[in-house]
Design a protein around this motif. Structure first.
Motif, mmCIF file in Angstrom:
data_model
loop_
_atom_site.group_PDB
_atom_site.id
_atom_site.type_symbol
_atom_site.label_atom_id
_atom_site.label_comp_id
_atom_site.label_asym_id
_atom_site.label_seq_id
_atom_site.Cartn_x
_atom_site.Cartn_y
_atom_site.Cartn_z
ATOM 1 N N LEU A 38 67.992 103.657 24.969
ATOM 2 C CA LEU A 38 67.187 102.383 25.082
ATOM 3 C C LEU A 38 65.801 102.620 24.569
ATOM 4 C CD1 LEU A 38 68.882 101.076 28.410
ATOM 5 C CD2 LEU A 38 69.042 99.779 26.126
ATOM 6 N N ALA A 39 65.249 103.827 25.185
ATOM 7 C CA ALA A 39 64.031 104.085 24.767
ATOM 8 C C ALA A 39 63.602 104.488 23.434
ATOM 9 C CB ALA A 39 63.439 105.356 25.753
ATOM 10 N N PHE A 40 64.728 105.200 22.671
ATOM 11 C CA PHE A 40 64.018 105.885 21.376
ATOM 12 C C PHE A 40 65.049 105.382 20.348
ATOM 13 C CE2 PHE A 40 63.104 109.149 24.562
ATOM 14 C CZ PHE A 40 61.654 109.105 24.356
ATOM 15 N N CYS A 41 66.146 104.545 20.359
ATOM 16 C CA CYS A 41 67.016 104.105 19.411
ATOM 17 C C CYS A 41 66.513 102.814 18.661
ATOM 18 C CB CYS A 41 68.533 103.884 19.818
ATOM 19 S SG CYS A 41 69.687 104.230 18.642
ATOM 20 N N SER A 42 66.590 102.911 17.433
ATOM 21 C CA SER A 42 65.829 101.736 16.554
ATOM 22 C C SER A 42 67.024 100.771 16.188
ATOM 23 C CB SER A 42 65.574 102.406 15.210
ATOM 24 O OG SER A 42 64.538 103.152 15.399
ATOM 25 N N ALA A 60 74.629 99.014 22.656
ATOM 26 C CA ALA A 60 74.620 98.763 21.168
ATOM 27 C C ALA A 60 74.152 97.322 20.905
ATOM 28 C CB ALA A 60 75.950 98.836 20.727
ATOM 29 N N GLN A 61 74.776 96.262 21.810
ATOM 30 C CA GLN A 61 74.488 94.908 21.688
ATOM 31 C C GLN A 61 73.007 94.553 21.700
ATOM 32 O OE1 GLN A 61 77.271 93.381 24.803
ATOM 33 N NE2 GLN A 61 78.255 92.226 23.414
ATOM 34 N N MET A 62 72.551 95.166 22.821
ATOM 35 C CA MET A 62 71.104 94.812 23.176
ATOM 36 C C MET A 62 70.423 95.347 22.083
ATOM 37 S SD MET A 62 71.010 96.074 27.088
ATOM 38 C CE MET A 62 69.002 96.401 27.011
ATOM 39 N N LEU A 63 70.503 96.463 21.522
ATOM 40 C CA LEU A 63 69.715 97.221 20.456
ATOM 41 C C LEU A 63 70.078 96.700 19.146
ATOM 42 C CD1 LEU A 63 69.288 100.757 21.947
ATOM 43 C CD2 LEU A 63 67.651 98.869 21.980
ATOM 44 N N ASP A 64 71.126 95.813 18.990
ATOM 45 C CA ASP A 64 71.532 95.340 17.694
ATOM 46 C C ASP A 64 71.993 96.775 16.717
ATOM 47 O OD1 ASP A 64 72.312 93.784 15.697
ATOM 48 O OD2 ASP A 64 70.363 93.606 14.813
ATOM 49 N N LEU A 65 72.592 97.639 17.325
ATOM 50 C CA LEU A 65 73.158 98.927 16.560
ATOM 51 C C LEU A 65 74.040 98.521 15.469
ATOM 52 C CD1 LEU A 65 73.042 101.437 19.444
ATOM 53 C CD2 LEU A 65 71.256 100.560 17.838
ATOM 54 N N CYS A 66 74.162 99.179 14.473
ATOM 55 C CA CYS A 66 75.343 98.965 13.569
ATOM 56 C C CYS A 66 76.614 99.479 13.713
ATOM 57 C CB CYS A 66 74.896 99.412 12.097
ATOM 58 S SG CYS A 66 74.752 101.316 12.101
ATOM 59 N N GLY A 67 76.873 100.611 14.687
ATOM 60 C CA GLY A 67 78.090 100.824 15.056
ATOM 61 C C GLY A 67 78.019 102.213 15.961
#
Length: 120
Positions: A38-42, A60-67
């Protein structure tokens, strides 16, 4: 690098959202600590983790991660996969260690998420 290329490079197996494997992955972040994620992932990054609970997909949803890549041969429960599928978040399983996956992707040129330097 496309997610499809990453899956091939790590001998991964896609559990859901195969239709999203042609998306570009700009960076990756590896951690088993969701507070660090949460702190460091783009946004748009690929998460590499050994944790398989449903909170991983919510993060992953919150941060809009690709996978998400689950390492060490771990597999998530059905409810985790269902949430990822309904959210359009590809889930990849890999038998290698987190260290090996990170090393392989680094060698292929995939950069890490930006970590803020002191004073940022």
């Amino acid at each position: 690098m496309k997610l499809r290329d990453i899956v091939e490079a790590i001998d991964g197996r896609v559990l859901c959202c195969e239709d999203r494997l042609d998306q570009e992955v700009g960076s990756a972040y590896a951690s088993d600590l969701m507070s660090d994620v949460l702190a460091f992932c783009s946004p748009g990054a690929l998460l590499i983790t050994g944790l398989t609970n449903i909170q991983i997909v919510r993060t992953a949803q919150m941060l809009d991660l690709c996978g998400v890549i689950f390492v060490r041969g771990k597999a998530p429960q059905d409810d985790t996969v269902k949430l990822a599928e309904s959210s359009g978040i590809p889930i990849v399983l890999c038998g290698h260690s987190m260290y090996m996956v990170c090393g392989e992707l680094y060698a292929k040129g995939l950069p890490a998420c930006h970590l803020p330097s002191e004073g940022d």
